[in-house]
Design a protein around this motif. Structure first.
Motif, PDB file in Angstrom:
ATOM      1  N   THR A   1       0.854  -1.175   0.000  1.00  0.00           N
ATOM      2  CA  THR A   1       0.000   0.000   0.000  1.00  0.00           C
ATOM      3  C   THR A   1       0.890   1.224   0.000  1.00  0.00           C
ATOM      4  O   THR A   1       2.025   1.180   0.454  1.00  0.00           O
TER       5      THR A   1
ATOM      6  N   VAL B   1       0.430  -5.399   2.630  1.00  0.00           N
ATOM      7  CA  VAL B   1      -0.862  -5.872   3.114  1.00  0.00           C
ATOM      8  C   VAL B   1      -0.613  -7.207   3.816  1.00  0.00           C
ATOM      9  O   VAL B   1       0.124  -8.056   3.318  1.00  0.00           O
TER      10      VAL B   1
ATOM     11  N   THR C   1      -1.888  -4.051   7.808  1.00  0.00           N
ATOM     12  CA  THR C   1      -0.609  -3.879   7.116  1.00  0.00           C
ATOM     13  C   THR C   1       0.566  -4.214   8.018  1.00  0.00           C
ATOM     14  O   THR C   1       0.439  -4.297   9.238  1.00  0.00           O
TER      15      THR C   1
END
Length: 115
Positions: free
Chosen positions: A21, A55, A102
Motif C-alpha cells: 500500500t 498488506v 498492514t
C-alpha cells in the motif's frame, strides 16, 4: 503529453510478489554528504535499503521473510524504474497492524542497484 511518475508499485521478495500500500522507499545514493566548510564535504557510507508497507495477506510468508538473511527484494516503480536489493535482511521491529491490516518492513542489504 503527460508522463506517468507515480502509481502502483510492485515488490517481489525472493521471487514472490507482495501486495503493498502507499508505495516504497529506496535510496538514490549509497553515500550521505555533509558540508564541513564552504566547498568541502565529507561522505558517509549508507546501507542500501528498501522500505514498504505490505498488506497482511494470509499468503504473505512472514516466517520466511523474517528468517531470511540473504534475500533479493525488487521494487518496480510506476515510472518504469527498478531497484534491486541483494543480500537483504529485515531490520527493525516489524509488527502487524490490525486496524488497517498492514505490516511495515525495512530491509538493509549488501548491494542496491538501479536498473
Amino acid at each position: 503529453m503527460g508522463k506517468k511518475v507515480a502509481g502502483t508499485v510492485y515488490v517481489k521478495i525472493d521471487g514472490g510478489q507482495a501486495t503493498v500500500t502507499g508505495g516504497a522507499e529506496v535510496p538514490l545514493s549509497d553515500v550521505k554528504r555533509e558540508t564541513v566548510a564552504p566547498g568541502f564535504f565529507k561522505e558517509e557510507d549508507l546501507p542500501p535499503f528498501v522500505k514498504v508497507t505490505c498488506v497482511d495477506d494470509p499468503d504473505l510468508p512472514i516466517k520466511q521473510i523474517m528468517a531470511a538473511a540473504n534475500s533479493t527484494v525488487t521494487v518496480e516503480f510506476a515510472n518504469g524504474r527498478v531497484y534491486v536489493l541483494s543480500g537483504a535482511y529485515v531490520v527493525g521491529e516489524p509488527s502487524a497492524k490490525g486496524d488497517d491490516g498492514t505490516i511495515d518492513f525495512e530491509w538493509n542489504g549488501t548491494k542496491g542497484v538501479w536498473q
